[in-house]
Design a protein around this motif. Structure first.
Motif, PDB file in Angstrom:
ATOM      1  N   THR A   1       0.834  -1.200   0.000  1.00 51.20           N
ATOM      2  CA  THR A   1       0.000   0.000   0.000  1.00 51.20           C
ATOM      3  C   THR A   1       0.866   1.246   0.000  1.00 51.20           C
ATOM      4  O   THR A   1       0.627   2.182  -0.773  1.00 51.20           O
ATOM      5  CB  THR A   1      -0.928   0.015   1.228  1.00 51.20           C
ATOM      6  OG1 THR A   1      -1.743  -1.160   1.209  1.00 51.20           O
ATOM      7  CG2 THR A   1      -1.814   1.242   1.249  1.00 51.20           C
ATOM      8  N   GLU A   2       1.868   1.280   0.840  1.00 51.78           N
ATOM      9  CA  GLU A   2       2.756   2.440   0.908  1.00 51.78           C
ATOM     10  C   GLU A   2       3.522   2.625  -0.401  1.00 51.78           C
ATOM     11  O   GLU A   2       3.670   3.755  -0.885  1.00 51.78           O
ATOM     12  CB  GLU A   2       3.736   2.281   2.069  1.00 51.78           C
ATOM     13  CG  GLU A   2       3.079   2.355   3.435  1.00 51.78           C
ATOM     14  CD  GLU A   2       3.995   1.932   4.566  1.00 51.78           C
ATOM     15  OE1 GLU A   2       3.740   2.349   5.697  1.00 51.78           O
ATOM     16  OE2 GLU A   2       4.959   1.180   4.317  1.00 51.78           O
ATOM     17  N   GLN A   3       3.990   1.537  -0.986  1.00 54.43           N
ATOM     18  CA  GLN A   3       4.736   1.628  -2.233  1.00 54.43           C
ATOM     19  C   GLN A   3       3.863   2.140  -3.368  1.00 54.43           C
ATOM     20  O   GLN A   3       4.276   3.001  -4.140  1.00 54.43           O
ATOM     21  CB  GLN A   3       5.332   0.271  -2.608  1.00 54.43           C
ATOM     22  CG  GLN A   3       6.475  -0.139  -1.727  1.00 54.43           C
ATOM     23  CD  GLN A   3       7.015  -1.518  -2.074  1.00 54.43           C
ATOM     24  OE1 GLN A   3       6.463  -2.220  -2.918  1.00 54.43           O
ATOM     25  NE2 GLN A   3       8.093  -1.905  -1.433  1.00 54.43           N
TER      26      GLN A   3
ATOM     27  N   ALA B   1       2.028   9.074  -6.126  1.00 55.00           N
ATOM     28  CA  ALA B   1       2.334  10.471  -5.818  1.00 55.00           C
ATOM     29  C   ALA B   1       3.517  10.970  -6.643  1.00 55.00           C
ATOM     30  O   ALA B   1       3.493  12.092  -7.161  1.00 55.00           O
ATOM     31  CB  ALA B   1       2.631  10.629  -4.332  1.00 55.00           C
ATOM     32  N   GLY B   2       4.539  10.165  -6.783  1.00 56.67           N
ATOM     33  CA  GLY B   2       5.710  10.565  -7.566  1.00 56.67           C
ATOM     34  C   GLY B   2       5.390  10.747  -9.040  1.00 56.67           C
ATOM     35  O   GLY B   2       5.785  11.740  -9.668  1.00 56.67           O
TER      36      GLY B   2
ATOM     37  N   GLY C   1      -2.262  11.680  -7.702  1.00 55.27           N
ATOM     38  CA  GLY C   1      -1.517  10.438  -7.887  1.00 55.27           C
ATOM     39  C   GLY C   1      -1.517   9.567  -6.643  1.00 55.27           C
ATOM     40  O   GLY C   1      -1.652   8.339  -6.733  1.00 55.27           O
ATOM     41  N   ALA C   2      -1.388  10.167  -5.465  1.00 58.46           N
ATOM     42  CA  ALA C   2      -1.413   9.391  -4.227  1.00 58.46           C
ATOM     43  C   ALA C   2      -2.784   8.752  -4.029  1.00 58.46           C
ATOM     44  O   ALA C   2      -2.881   7.576  -3.654  1.00 58.46           O
ATOM     45  CB  ALA C   2      -1.068  10.280  -3.032  1.00 58.46           C
ATOM     46  N   ALA C   3      -3.837   9.511  -4.286  1.00 60.69           N
ATOM     47  CA  ALA C   3      -5.188   8.956  -4.153  1.00 60.69           C
ATOM     48  C   ALA C   3      -5.409   7.829  -5.159  1.00 60.69           C
ATOM     49  O   ALA C   3      -6.006   6.791  -4.831  1.00 60.69           O
ATOM     50  CB  ALA C   3      -6.231  10.058  -4.349  1.00 60.69           C
TER      51      ALA C   3
ATOM     52  N   TYR D   1      -3.526   4.722  -4.017  1.00 62.02           N
ATOM     53  CA  TYR D   1      -4.225   4.066  -2.907  1.00 62.02           C
ATOM     54  C   TYR D   1      -5.448   3.305  -3.408  1.00 62.02           C
ATOM     55  O   TYR D   1      -5.703   2.178  -2.980  1.00 62.02           O
ATOM     56  CB  TYR D   1      -4.631   5.108  -1.867  1.00 62.02           C
ATOM     57  CG  TYR D   1      -5.196   4.504  -0.604  1.00 62.02           C
ATOM     58  CD1 TYR D   1      -4.345   3.960   0.352  1.00 62.02           C
ATOM     59  CD2 TYR D   1      -6.557   4.460  -0.370  1.00 62.02           C
ATOM     60  CE1 TYR D   1      -4.843   3.400   1.508  1.00 62.02           C
ATOM     61  CE2 TYR D   1      -7.071   3.891   0.779  1.00 62.02           C
ATOM     62  CZ  TYR D   1      -6.210   3.373   1.711  1.00 62.02           C
ATOM     63  OH  TYR D   1      -6.713   2.796   2.850  1.00 62.02           O
ATOM     64  N   ALA D   2      -6.193   3.892  -4.339  1.00 64.64           N
ATOM     65  CA  ALA D   2      -7.365   3.218  -4.909  1.00 64.64           C
ATOM     66  C   ALA D   2      -6.945   1.980  -5.699  1.00 64.64           C
ATOM     67  O   ALA D   2      -7.603   0.935  -5.637  1.00 64.64           O
ATOM     68  CB  ALA D   2      -8.143   4.181  -5.796  1.00 64.64           C
ATOM     69  N   TYR D   3      -5.845   2.071  -6.426  1.00 59.98           N
ATOM     70  CA  TYR D   3      -5.341   0.920  -7.177  1.00 59.98           C
ATOM     71  C   TYR D   3      -4.937  -0.203  -6.223  1.00 59.98           C
ATOM     72  O   TYR D   3      -5.195  -1.382  -6.493  1.00 59.98           O
ATOM     73  CB  TYR D   3      -4.155   1.338  -8.049  1.00 59.98           C
ATOM     74  CG  TYR D   3      -3.551   0.208  -8.832  1.00 59.98           C
ATOM     75  CD1 TYR D   3      -4.214  -0.328  -9.929  1.00 59.98           C
ATOM     76  CD2 TYR D   3      -2.319  -0.333  -8.477  1.00 59.98           C
ATOM     77  CE1 TYR D   3      -3.669  -1.372 -10.648  1.00 59.98           C
ATOM     78  CE2 TYR D   3      -1.767  -1.374  -9.199  1.00 59.98           C
ATOM     79  CZ  TYR D   3      -2.441  -1.894 -10.280  1.00 59.98           C
ATOM     80  OH  TYR D   3      -1.895  -2.931 -10.986  1.00 59.98           O
ATOM     81  N   ASP D   4      -4.334   0.148  -5.100  1.00 56.58           N
ATOM     82  CA  ASP D   4      -3.962  -0.856  -4.111  1.00 56.58           C
ATOM     83  C   ASP D   4      -5.195  -1.564  -3.563  1.00 56.58           C
ATOM     84  O   ASP D   4      -5.194  -2.782  -3.410  1.00 56.58           O
ATOM     85  CB  ASP D   4      -3.178  -0.217  -2.967  1.00 56.58           C
ATOM     86  CG  ASP D   4      -2.764  -1.242  -1.933  1.00 56.58           C
ATOM     87  OD1 ASP D   4      -1.949  -2.121  -2.270  1.00 56.58           O
ATOM     88  OD2 ASP D   4      -3.266  -1.162  -0.800  1.00 56.58           O
TER      89      ASP D   4
END
Length: 95
Positions: A23-25, A31-32, A60-62, A65-68
């Protein structure tokens, strides 16, 4: 000297990500990628790249997270079907 600093910074960045969860990755990757795309996009249209990077990083971060969450649900459904087949039980349809 600059080459040594660059190599050290790259090594620390790579090592710092080694203990992250999926999830963090995925969130950090999103985000990057979003920050880079936002900065380039606003620079092309003569905007402020900083604000494009900030907005792109948030989106990108959202998205990461949704993709995870999607990948975890997909793995859960796969494992449910696998275990049902392994135990000779009918698989339940996804809801």
């Amino acid at each position: 000297m600059k080459k040594i600093i660059a190599i050290t910074a790259a090594t620390l960045a790579i090592v710092g990500c080694s203990n992250m969860s999926n999830t963090e990755q995925r969130t950090l990757s999103g985000a990057g990628i979003g920050a880079a795309a936002g900065a380039v996009g606003t620079a092309i249209f003569h905007g402020n790249p900083i604000w494009g990077a900030v907005g792109g990083a948030a989106v990108g971060a959202a998205s990461g997270y949704a993709y995870d969450a999607y990948k975890k649900e997909q793995a859960s459904q796969y494992n449910s079907g696998y275990n049902a087949g392994k135990n000779n039980q009918p698989a339940n349809a996804p809801q």
